[in-house]
Motif scaffolding. Structure first.
Motif, PDB file in Angstrom:
ATOM      1  N   GLY A  52       0.735  -1.215  -0.069  1.00 19.34           N
ATOM      2  CA  GLY A  52      -0.056   0.025  -0.233  1.00 19.34           C
ATOM      3  C   GLY A  52       0.793   1.123  -0.061  1.00 19.34           C
ATOM      4  O   GLY A  52       0.370   2.419  -0.700  1.00 19.34           O
ATOM      5  N   MET A  53       1.983   1.182   0.747  1.00 19.35           N
ATOM      6  CA  MET A  53       2.947   2.399   0.842  1.00 19.35           C
ATOM      7  C   MET A  53       3.470   2.731  -0.629  1.00 19.35           C
ATOM      8  O   MET A  53       3.613   3.811  -1.022  1.00 19.35           O
ATOM      9  CB  MET A  53       3.812   2.122   1.997  1.00 19.35           C
ATOM     10  CG  MET A  53       3.373   2.102   3.433  1.00 19.35           C
ATOM     11  SD  MET A  53       4.711   2.140   4.619  1.00 19.35           S
ATOM     12  CE  MET A  53       5.500   3.627   4.318  1.00 19.35           C
ATOM     13  N   ASN A  54       3.928   1.542  -1.278  1.00 19.30           N
ATOM     14  CA  ASN A  54       4.447   1.589  -2.502  1.00 19.30           C
ATOM     15  C   ASN A  54       3.383   2.189  -3.640  1.00 19.30           C
ATOM     16  O   ASN A  54       3.790   3.182  -4.486  1.00 19.30           O
ATOM     17  CB  ASN A  54       4.934   0.248  -2.902  1.00 19.30           C
ATOM     18  CG  ASN A  54       5.716   0.186  -4.277  1.00 19.30           C
ATOM     19  OD1 ASN A  54       6.513   1.178  -4.476  1.00 19.30           O
ATOM     20  ND2 ASN A  54       5.309  -0.675  -5.053  1.00 19.30           N
ATOM     21  N   GLU A  55       2.305   1.807  -3.682  1.00 17.26           N
ATOM     22  CA  GLU A  55       1.054   2.218  -4.321  1.00 17.26           C
ATOM     23  C   GLU A  55       0.718   3.590  -4.147  1.00 17.26           C
ATOM     24  O   GLU A  55       0.730   4.244  -5.142  1.00 17.26           O
ATOM     25  CB  GLU A  55       0.064   1.258  -4.089  1.00 17.26           C
ATOM     26  CG  GLU A  55       0.017   0.025  -4.812  1.00 17.26           C
ATOM     27  CD  GLU A  55      -1.304  -0.900  -4.498  1.00 17.26           C
ATOM     28  OE1 GLU A  55      -2.270  -0.571  -3.817  1.00 17.26           O
ATOM     29  OE2 GLU A  55      -1.192  -2.043  -4.845  1.00 17.26           O
ATOM     30  N   ASP A  56       1.097   4.187  -2.938  1.00 17.97           N
ATOM     31  CA  ASP A  56       0.853   5.692  -2.588  1.00 17.97           C
ATOM     32  C   ASP A  56       2.092   6.405  -2.706  1.00 17.97           C
ATOM     33  O   ASP A  56       2.054   7.719  -2.220  1.00 17.97           O
ATOM     34  CB  ASP A  56       0.231   5.848  -1.028  1.00 17.97           C
ATOM     35  CG  ASP A  56      -1.120   5.037  -0.866  1.00 17.97           C
ATOM     36  OD1 ASP A  56      -1.799   4.931  -2.001  1.00 17.97           O
ATOM     37  OD2 ASP A  56      -1.600   4.769   0.005  1.00 17.97           O
ATOM     38  N   ASN A  57       3.112   5.841  -3.408  1.00 13.97           N
ATOM     39  CA  ASN A  57       4.568   6.683  -3.492  1.00 13.97           C
ATOM     40  C   ASN A  57       5.040   6.954  -2.008  1.00 13.97           C
ATOM     41  O   ASN A  57       5.491   8.180  -2.053  1.00 13.97           O
ATOM     42  CB  ASN A  57       4.195   7.615  -4.363  1.00 13.97           C
ATOM     43  CG  ASN A  57       4.084   7.080  -5.840  1.00 13.97           C
ATOM     44  OD1 ASN A  57       4.734   6.209  -6.223  1.00 13.97           O
ATOM     45  ND2 ASN A  57       3.027   7.675  -6.526  1.00 13.97           N
ATOM     46  N   ASP A  86      11.690  -9.137   2.539  1.00 16.37           N
ATOM     47  CA  ASP A  86      12.395  -8.654   1.252  1.00 16.37           C
ATOM     48  C   ASP A  86      11.797  -7.700   0.888  1.00 16.37           C
ATOM     49  O   ASP A  86      10.527  -7.310   0.559  1.00 16.37           O
ATOM     50  CB  ASP A  86      12.328  -9.766   0.205  1.00 16.37           C
ATOM     51  CG  ASP A  86      13.016  -9.444  -0.978  1.00 16.37           C
ATOM     52  OD1 ASP A  86      13.753  -8.532  -1.001  1.00 16.37           O
ATOM     53  OD2 ASP A  86      12.888 -10.209  -1.983  1.00 16.37           O
ATOM     54  N   LEU A  87      12.577  -6.303   0.824  1.00 14.35           N
ATOM     55  CA  LEU A  87      11.756  -4.944   0.505  1.00 14.35           C
ATOM     56  C   LEU A  87      11.886  -4.763  -0.953  1.00 14.35           C
ATOM     57  O   LEU A  87      11.396  -3.847  -1.516  1.00 14.35           O
ATOM     58  CB  LEU A  87      12.486  -3.882   1.026  1.00 14.35           C
ATOM     59  CG  LEU A  87      12.416  -3.921   2.766  1.00 14.35           C
ATOM     60  CD1 LEU A  87      13.286  -2.612   3.230  1.00 14.35           C
ATOM     61  CD2 LEU A  87      10.976  -3.782   3.051  1.00 14.35           C
ATOM     62  N   SER A  88      12.904  -5.656  -1.834  1.00 12.64           N
ATOM     63  CA  SER A  88      12.903  -5.282  -3.294  1.00 12.64           C
ATOM     64  C   SER A  88      11.643  -5.309  -4.159  1.00 12.64           C
ATOM     65  O   SER A  88      11.636  -4.521  -4.986  1.00 12.64           O
ATOM     66  CB  SER A  88      13.999  -6.402  -3.891  1.00 12.64           C
ATOM     67  OG  SER A  88      13.380  -7.429  -3.674  1.00 12.64           O
ATOM     68  N   PRO A  89      10.562  -5.993  -3.508  1.00  8.39           N
ATOM     69  CA  PRO A  89       9.246  -6.025  -4.473  1.00  8.39           C
ATOM     70  C   PRO A  89       8.689  -4.510  -4.266  1.00  8.39           C
ATOM     71  O   PRO A  89       7.650  -4.204  -4.920  1.00  8.39           O
ATOM     72  CB  PRO A  89       8.348  -6.968  -3.807  1.00  8.39           C
ATOM     73  CG  PRO A  89       9.275  -8.069  -3.267  1.00  8.39           C
ATOM     74  CD  PRO A  89      10.547  -7.129  -2.872  1.00  8.39           C
ATOM     75  N   TYR A  90       8.900  -3.918  -3.126  1.00  4.74           N
ATOM     76  CA  TYR A  90       8.410  -2.568  -2.927  1.00  4.74           C
ATOM     77  C   TYR A  90       9.124  -1.150  -3.232  1.00  4.74           C
ATOM     78  O   TYR A  90       9.057  -0.172  -2.880  1.00  4.74           O
ATOM     79  CB  TYR A  90       7.797  -2.390  -1.330  1.00  4.74           C
ATOM     80  CG  TYR A  90       7.348  -3.787  -0.874  1.00  4.74           C
ATOM     81  CD1 TYR A  90       6.095  -4.059  -1.366  1.00  4.74           C
ATOM     82  CD2 TYR A  90       8.123  -4.608  -0.227  1.00  4.74           C
ATOM     83  CE1 TYR A  90       5.608  -5.333  -0.987  1.00  4.74           C
ATOM     84  CE2 TYR A  90       7.604  -5.775   0.291  1.00  4.74           C
ATOM     85  CZ  TYR A  90       6.252  -6.166   0.006  1.00  4.74           C
ATOM     86  OH  TYR A  90       5.637  -7.386   0.197  1.00  4.74           O
ATOM     87  N   MET A  91      10.366  -1.443  -3.909  1.00  5.67           N
ATOM     88  CA  MET A  91      11.242  -0.531  -4.199  1.00  5.67           C
ATOM     89  C   MET A  91      11.432  -0.212  -5.662  1.00  5.67           C
ATOM     90  O   MET A  91      12.120   0.605  -6.004  1.00  5.67           O
ATOM     91  CB  MET A  91      12.667  -0.963  -3.669  1.00  5.67           C
ATOM     92  CG  MET A  91      12.697  -1.198  -2.201  1.00  5.67           C
ATOM     93  SD  MET A  91      14.444  -1.749  -1.336  1.00  5.67           S
ATOM     94  CE  MET A  91      15.639  -0.776  -1.967  1.00  5.67           C
ATOM     95  N   GLY A  92      10.094  -0.502  -6.294  1.00  2.00           N
ATOM     96  CA  GLY A  92      10.290  -0.319  -7.707  1.00  2.00           C
ATOM     97  C   GLY A  92      10.832  -1.213  -8.819  1.00  2.00           C
ATOM     98  O   GLY A  92      11.364  -2.325  -8.341  1.00  2.00           O
ATOM     99  N   LYS A  93      10.635  -0.958  -9.974  1.00  2.00           N
ATOM    100  CA  LYS A  93      11.210  -1.791 -11.116  1.00  2.00           C
ATOM    101  C   LYS A  93      12.851  -1.891 -10.937  1.00  2.00           C
ATOM    102  O   LYS A  93      13.414  -1.067 -10.536  1.00  2.00           O
ATOM    103  CB  LYS A  93      10.996  -0.968 -12.466  1.00  2.00           C
ATOM    104  CG  LYS A  93      11.417  -1.913 -13.779  1.00  2.00           C
ATOM    105  CD  LYS A  93      10.993  -1.109 -14.624  1.00  2.00           C
ATOM    106  CE  LYS A  93      11.737  -1.601 -15.922  1.00  2.00           C
ATOM    107  NZ  LYS A  93      11.778  -1.004 -17.064  1.00  2.00           N
TER     108      LYS A  93
END
Length: 141
Positions: A52-57, A86-93
């Protein structure tokens, strides 16, 4: 990254339940009928919260340590554990880069990875973890 979680055993409607709070992620909570269920639910809750945080930038916070929270009044009497995320899925492409390192340093990195296979998956993972820690000295990504 290891996120600390605080677990509280309590009675609710005549039965024992376990509540989990993730201090580094405001509003991230989980519950379970057993310690293990609460722990497992915390892993899922953290993933959903970070998604959710990732989607909300929003910035992904760097986890603090249990020592940063253990004496805080809000967490008195709670049991502490850490959850590896693992934070990599939430850190962008993911982007491929070419880097140059001295051979002796590369050998030392490979040795470190081999000695910690349960944590480091690859050279890239090792280097990204180090970079994340260094860049997160302000405790946010």
């Amino acid at each position: 990254m290891l996120y600390p979680i605080a677990i509280e055993k309590t009675m609710f409607e005549g039965k024992t339940v376990y509540g989990v709070v993730v201090p580094d992620l405001l509003g991230c909570v989980a519950v379970g009928d057993s310690y293990q269920e609460a722990y497992d639910n915390a892993i899922e809750a953290i993933g959903l919260h970070l998604e959710g945080m990732n989607e909300d930038n929003e910035e992904i916070p760097f986890p603090k340590t249990i020592d940063d929270y253990i004496y805080h009044i809000d967490y008195q009497g709670m049991i502490w554990a850490t959850v590896e995320i693992d934070l990599s899925p939430y850190m962008g492409k993911v982007e491929k880069v070419n880097i140059t390192l001295p051979q002796s340093l590369l050998h030392r990195i490979d040795k470190k990875i081999l000695g910690n296979k349960s944590y480091y998956r690859s050279r890239s993972h090792y280097l990204s973890e180090l970079a994340f820690r260094d860049l997160s000295s302000s405790h946010s990504f």
